[in-house]
Design a protein around this motif. Structure first.
Motif, short mmCIF file in Angstrom:
data_model
loop_
_atom_site.label_atom_id
_atom_site.label_comp_id
_atom_site.label_asym_id
_atom_site.label_seq_id
_atom_site.Cartn_x
_atom_site.Cartn_y
_atom_site.Cartn_z
N PHE A 1 21.17 -62.30 2.60
CA PHE A 1 22.25 -63.28 2.67
C PHE A 1 21.68 -64.65 3.00
O PHE A 1 20.87 -64.81 3.91
N TYR B 1 19.27 -64.09 6.10
CA TYR B 1 19.41 -62.86 6.85
C TYR B 1 19.15 -61.69 5.91
O TYR B 1 19.44 -61.75 4.71
N PHE C 1 28.38 -67.93 4.81
CA PHE C 1 27.47 -67.02 4.12
C PHE C 1 27.73 -66.99 2.62
O PHE C 1 28.87 -67.15 2.16
N GLY C 2 26.65 -66.73 1.86
CA GLY C 2 26.79 -66.40 0.46
C GLY C 2 27.15 -64.93 0.30
O GLY C 2 27.29 -64.19 1.29
N TYR D 1 30.65 -76.51 15.55
CA TYR D 1 30.20 -75.54 16.54
C TYR D 1 29.19 -74.55 15.98
O TYR D 1 29.12 -73.42 16.41
N GLY D 2 28.37 -75.00 15.00
CA GLY D 2 27.33 -74.14 14.48
C GLY D 2 27.84 -73.01 13.61
O GLY D 2 27.14 -72.03 13.37
N LYS D 3 29.05 -73.13 13.11
CA LYS D 3 29.63 -72.07 12.27
C LYS D 3 28.76 -71.82 11.04
O LYS D 3 28.33 -72.76 10.38
N LEU D 4 28.49 -70.55 10.75
CA LEU D 4 27.71 -70.17 9.58
C LEU D 4 28.64 -69.80 8.42
O LEU D 4 29.61 -69.06 8.61
N SER E 1 15.55 -76.51 8.50
CA SER E 1 16.38 -77.67 8.77
C SER E 1 16.35 -78.59 7.55
O SER E 1 15.38 -78.59 6.79
N ALA F 1 24.95 -77.97 11.67
CA ALA F 1 24.53 -77.82 13.05
C ALA F 1 24.72 -79.09 13.86
O ALA F 1 24.99 -79.05 15.05
N ASP G 1 23.35 -78.88 7.23
CA ASP G 1 22.05 -79.42 7.58
C ASP G 1 21.09 -78.37 8.16
O ASP G 1 20.01 -78.70 8.64
N TYR G 2 21.50 -77.12 8.12
CA TYR G 2 20.64 -76.05 8.62
C TYR G 2 20.94 -74.81 7.82
O TYR G 2 22.11 -74.47 7.60
N LEU H 1 19.82 -70.64 6.75
CA LEU H 1 19.18 -69.43 7.25
C LEU H 1 19.23 -68.35 6.20
O LEU H 1 20.11 -68.33 5.35
N SER I 1 24.88 -74.10 7.79
CA SER I 1 25.59 -74.59 8.96
C SER I 1 25.55 -76.11 9.01
O SER I 1 24.58 -76.71 8.57
#
Lengths: 116, 115
Positions: B89, B36, B105-106, B100-103, B51, B95, B31-32, B34, B93
């Motif tokens: 990248f 980088y 990644f691609g 626990y907000g674990k990300l 979001s 969220a 649901d979140y 990002l 998450s």
């Protein structure tokens, strides 16, 4: 504001040797993460601390990897014994918020480990 | 199980043109999201996020679009500059859940902007 600090920046070891990495997060950040980034892949979470407690270590190979975060600040990640497939960049990140929620993480420069 | 995928390993664009980087995900609990950016010998730096309650977020030259029904997001950079050349990248998450907000990644996309 100082960023996330990591040392060493580079390390070359023989297989079966041990190695340790150090991370100092941004001051005041409650949550600290260790990631492994293998060449050509995205970072993979190894372990996540909230203050000095572990909240997620589901992808940490516990037979050879260990990590601690004493006093809820600095952290060390250790590999013993190292294998060839451990060659990667080890990234440390921290975030201000407690674990969970909308979580923007700040990364250190990483330690590039080569296992021969 | 690759839950976040960036299917284009690399992208090359001319300075001043638009760069479009794509990302697909499979986990409907995310649901979140990002983006980088990573330069050589440096750690990833946060660029922009969105979001799941939104479908667009804009910050200067960077815009992220989210299509939840297609489980797809994209990053638009307009206009592209040579300094944008880096690895990008996508991360996701859950969220609002118990992760626990674990990300996650691609694999990353290498963007090269030619002068």
């Amino acid at each position: 504001e100082a960023g996330v600090a990591q040392s060493p920046r580079y390390k070359i070891i023989e297989k079966r040797q041990s190695v340790a990495f150090w991370c100092n997060p941004i001051s005041g950040h409650a949550t600290l993460y260790w990631y492994q980034q293998i060449l050509g892949q995205g970072p993979k979470l190894l372990i996540q601390f909230q203050n000095n407690g572990v909240v997620d270590d589901s992808q940490l190979p516990k037979d050879r990897f260990s990590a601690e975060r004493l006093k809820g600040v600095d952290s060390t990640l250790k590999i013993q014994p190292a294998k060839l497939e451990d060659s990667a960049v080890y990234l440390c990140a921290s975030s201000y918020r407690l674990a969970g929620g909308y979580n923007e993480q700040f990364f250190g420069p990483g330690t590039r480990l080569t296992v021969l | 199980d690759q839950q976040v995928k960036q299917n284009s390993p690399s992208l090359s664009v001319q300075e001043g043109r638009i760069s479009i980087l794509n990302c697909d995900y499979t986990n409907s609990m995310f649901d979140y999201f990002l983006w980088y950016k990573k330069y050589p010998a440096e750690g990833p730096t946060f660029l922009i996020s969105i979001s799941s309650i939104k479908d667009k977020n804009e910050d200067g030259r960077f815009t992220v679009f989210l299509n939840k029904s297609a489980k797809h997001l994209s990053l638009h950079i307009v206009p592209s500059q040579p300094g944008d050349s880096a690895v990008y990248f996508c991360a996701a998450s859950n969220a609002g859940g118990t992760s626990y907000g674990k990300l996650t990644f691609g694999q990353g996309t290498i963007l090269t902007v030619h002068p």
